[in-house]
Design an enzyme around this catalytic site. Structure first.
Site, mmCIF file in Angstrom:
data_model
loop_
_atom_site.group_PDB
_atom_site.id
_atom_site.type_symbol
_atom_site.label_atom_id
_atom_site.label_comp_id
_atom_site.label_asym_id
_atom_site.label_seq_id
_atom_site.Cartn_x
_atom_site.Cartn_y
_atom_site.Cartn_z
ATOM 1 N N ALA A 65 0.864 -1.175 0.000
ATOM 2 C CA ALA A 65 0.000 0.000 0.000
ATOM 3 C C ALA A 65 0.905 1.231 0.000
ATOM 4 C CB ALA A 65 -0.881 -0.017 1.238
ATOM 5 N N GLY A 108 0.583 -4.944 1.004
ATOM 6 C CA GLY A 108 -0.628 -4.984 0.184
ATOM 7 C C GLY A 108 -0.387 -5.631 -1.175
ATOM 8 N N GLU A 111 -0.687 -9.217 -0.568
ATOM 9 C CA GLU A 111 -2.116 -9.464 -0.295
ATOM 10 C C GLU A 111 -2.938 -9.396 -1.582
ATOM 11 O OE1 GLU A 111 -2.004 -6.374 2.743
ATOM 12 O OE2 GLU A 111 -2.732 -7.827 4.190
ATOM 13 N N GLU A 131 4.671 -5.007 7.064
ATOM 14 C CA GLU A 131 3.937 -3.945 7.764
ATOM 15 C C GLU A 131 4.446 -3.715 9.186
ATOM 16 O OE1 GLU A 131 2.544 -6.390 5.975
ATOM 17 O OE2 GLU A 131 0.891 -5.610 4.773
#
Ligand code: HXC
Length: 257
Positions: A65, A108, A111, A131
């Site tokens: 992200a 992300g 993911e 993260e």
């Protein structure tokens, strides 16, 4: 349609989406999410498309992200707006999606690859959930999907330390279905998607539904669900055609594709 962060094209019966924010290693910001949803939706209503391939660049599938976008956010706004819940929609896509991963698939990005139905990786791929090194935890399903994919020991190791694993380790641990040399990555994924798109769509969609169900329910309910889907396919002409073609030693001509 013109996209700011994606390249989107159709190759035969396959939709190809390429993440295209090279300056940020394809970091996933809100524009990427908005555009991915648009691109998926367009392919889903297109009867000519039987499968989708999602890829990035040679250097990065996606490095996570967008940290620069996330850094200033406050609890009240992320909670009130249910920040990142939009990614769930991508997990609900009905047509099969293959992730073709080269380079970094982190946070992300890892993911997003796991939201796809399976992952084909280049030898250069690196997966991780870093993260924890930013003072947060996975937020688009990493703690759940990675654990289901690779088991508790390796998921804990990756999520608690933030370390990366290479393609060989990812294949050994069941996160990726195939590892290929970098030059083969897109062809391998496109060939798999083209094969899927050539098959009877109802059986493809039901196969995806049945496997996906295995993550949601008990074995008994899953087996019942599979059996009902299996039985319902006998209502399709493609079942008659597929089996007749085998017996007659010819290629099937499916109607629903
Ligand atoms: C924003 C990013 C980014 C990211 C890289 N960049 N990752 N920008 N968000 N996630 C930008 C860098 O700032 C830099 O831009 C450019 O991309 C190139 O990156 P470098 O770091 O210079 O490249 P390199 O030294 O090769 O290192 C590659 C890397 C590193 C190891 C992948 O970039 C890295 O650690 N990235 C962050 C990985 C990460 O922590 N991901 C998890 C994010 S959190 P500039 O302009 O500065 O040169 C997450 C949560 C998901 O994903 C769930 C909730 C949404």
């Amino acid at each position: 349609m013109a996209y700011e962060t994606l390249l989107v094209e159709t190759r035969g019966n396959v939709g190809l989406i390429t993440l295209n924010r090279p300056q940020a290693l394809n970091a996933l910001n809100s524009t990427v999410l908005k555009e991915l949803k648009q691109a998926y939706a367009a392919f889903h209503i297109d009867d000519g498309i039987g499968a989708i391939v999602l890829t990035g660049s040679e250097r990065a599938f996606a490095a996570g992200a967008d940290i620069k976008e996330m850094q200033p956010l406050e609890f009240a706004e992320v909670y009130k707006n249910d920040f990142i819940s939009g990614w769930d929609e991508i997990a609900k896509a009905r047509k099969p999606i293959i992730a073709a991963v080269s380079g970094f698939a982190l946070g992300g990005g890892c993911e997003l690859a796991m939201l796809c139905d399976f992952i084909i990786a280049s030898e250069t791929a690196k997966f991780g959930q870093p993260e924890i090194t930013l003072g947060v935890i996975p937020g688009i399903g990493g703690s759940q999907r990675l654990t289901r994919a690779v088991g508790k020991a390796k998921a804990m190791d990756l999520i608690l330390t933030g370390r990366m694993m290479d393609a060989a380790e990812a294949e050994r641990s069941g996160l990726v279905s195939r590892v290929v040399v970098p030059e083969r990555l897109l062809d391998e994924a496109m060939e798999a998607a083209t094969k899927i798109a050539s098959l009877s769509h109802p059986s493809v969609l039901m196969a995806k539904e049945a496997v996906s169900r295995a993550f949601e329910t008990t074995l008994e309910e899953g087996l019942r669900f599979e059996r009902r889907l299996f039985q319902s396919l006998f209502a399709t002409e493609d079942q008659k055609e597929g089996m007749a073609a085998f017996i007659e030693k010819r290629k099937p001509v499916f109607k629903n594709r």
